[in-house]
Design a protein around this motif. Structure first.
Motif, PDB file in Angstrom:
ATOM      1  N   MET A 109       0.830  -1.209   0.000  1.00 16.15           N
ATOM      2  CA  MET A 109       0.000   0.000   0.000  1.00 16.15           C
ATOM      3  C   MET A 109       0.865   1.258   0.000  1.00 16.15           C
ATOM      4  SD  MET A 109      -3.000  -0.887  -0.454  1.00 16.15           S
ATOM      5  CE  MET A 109      -3.790   0.689  -0.237  1.00 16.15           C
ATOM      6  N   LYS A 110       1.977   1.222   0.703  1.00 18.65           N
ATOM      7  CA  LYS A 110       2.888   2.364   0.710  1.00 18.65           C
ATOM      8  C   LYS A 110       3.468   2.577  -0.693  1.00 18.65           C
ATOM      9  CE  LYS A 110       7.319   2.950   2.264  1.00 18.65           C
ATOM     10  NZ  LYS A 110       8.411   2.591   3.122  1.00 18.65           N
TER      11      LYS A 110
ATOM     12  N   GLU B 189       2.886   5.856  -3.193  1.00 16.29           N
ATOM     13  CA  GLU B 189       4.003   6.598  -3.782  1.00 16.29           C
ATOM     14  C   GLU B 189       3.873   6.667  -5.301  1.00 16.29           C
ATOM     15  OE1 GLU B 189       7.615   4.792  -2.451  1.00 16.29           O
ATOM     16  OE2 GLU B 189       7.308   5.408  -0.376  1.00 16.29           O
ATOM     17  N   MET B 190       3.483   5.557  -5.922  1.00 16.19           N
ATOM     18  CA  MET B 190       3.318   5.551  -7.378  1.00 16.19           C
ATOM     19  C   MET B 190       2.124   6.397  -7.800  1.00 16.19           C
ATOM     20  SD  MET B 190       4.293   1.724  -8.603  1.00 16.19           S
ATOM     21  CE  MET B 190       3.647   0.755  -7.265  1.00 16.19           C
ATOM     22  N   ARG B 191       1.059   6.390  -6.986  1.00 16.60           N
ATOM     23  CA  ARG B 191      -0.116   7.193  -7.309  1.00 16.60           C
ATOM     24  C   ARG B 191       0.233   8.675  -7.251  1.00 16.60           C
ATOM     25  NH1 ARG B 191      -3.897   9.903  -4.730  1.00 16.60           N
ATOM     26  NH2 ARG B 191      -3.206   9.282  -2.669  1.00 16.60           N
TER      27      ARG B 191
ATOM     28  N   GLN C 152      -3.177   6.376 -13.977  1.00 20.06           N
ATOM     29  CA  GLN C 152      -4.091   7.420 -14.470  1.00 20.06           C
ATOM     30  C   GLN C 152      -5.511   7.235 -13.911  1.00 20.06           C
ATOM     31  OE1 GLN C 152      -3.832   7.104 -18.675  1.00 20.06           O
ATOM     32  NE2 GLN C 152      -1.715   7.816 -18.752  1.00 20.06           N
ATOM     33  N   SER C 153      -5.873   5.998 -13.576  1.00 22.14           N
ATOM     34  CA  SER C 153      -7.233   5.745 -13.123  1.00 22.14           C
ATOM     35  C   SER C 153      -7.402   5.930 -11.617  1.00 22.14           C
ATOM     36  CB  SER C 153      -7.657   4.338 -13.515  1.00 22.14           C
ATOM     37  OG  SER C 153      -6.835   3.388 -12.877  1.00 22.14           O
ATOM     38  N   ALA C 154      -6.331   5.947 -10.868  1.00 22.00           N
ATOM     39  CA  ALA C 154      -6.419   6.109  -9.412  1.00 22.00           C
ATOM     40  C   ALA C 154      -5.916   7.490  -9.044  1.00 22.00           C
ATOM     41  CB  ALA C 154      -5.601   5.029  -8.716  1.00 22.00           C
ATOM     42  N   LYS C 155      -6.835   8.310  -8.505  1.00 25.07           N
ATOM     43  CA  LYS C 155      -6.412   9.661  -8.136  1.00 25.07           C
ATOM     44  C   LYS C 155      -6.643   9.915  -6.686  1.00 25.07           C
ATOM     45  CE  LYS C 155      -6.923  11.528 -12.634  1.00 25.07           C
ATOM     46  NZ  LYS C 155      -7.063  12.662 -13.430  1.00 25.07           N
TER      47      LYS C 155
END
Length: 64
Positions: free
Chosen positions: A48-49, A53-55, A61-64
């Motif tokens: 999750m960490k 970080e990638m988000r 692009q789909s996860a904001k």
């Protein structure tokens, strides 16, 4: 009258079996050595960490 004896099936058996088992042992040793770094990485890995970080970096692009 001379009769030729067929070679025994046991002739060379030890060397054939040793070759097979030495190759198997070598492959096992390599596999075990490769497993340890993966186990160490995933022991303390927080997916999750990494996802957060990638988000934040904008990779998804789909996860904001």
């Amino acid at each position: 009258m001379s009769t030729a004896f067929a070679k025994s099936q046991m002739h060379g058996l030890l060397s054939k079996r040793l070759r097979f088992h030495i190759v198997g042992a070598f492959m096992f040793a390599v596999a075990e050595r490769r497993k340890k770094p993966y186990a160490d990485f995933y022991r303390n890995h927080d997916s999750m960490k990494d996802f957060e970080e990638m988000r934040k970096a904008g990779i998804f692009q789909s996860a904001k």
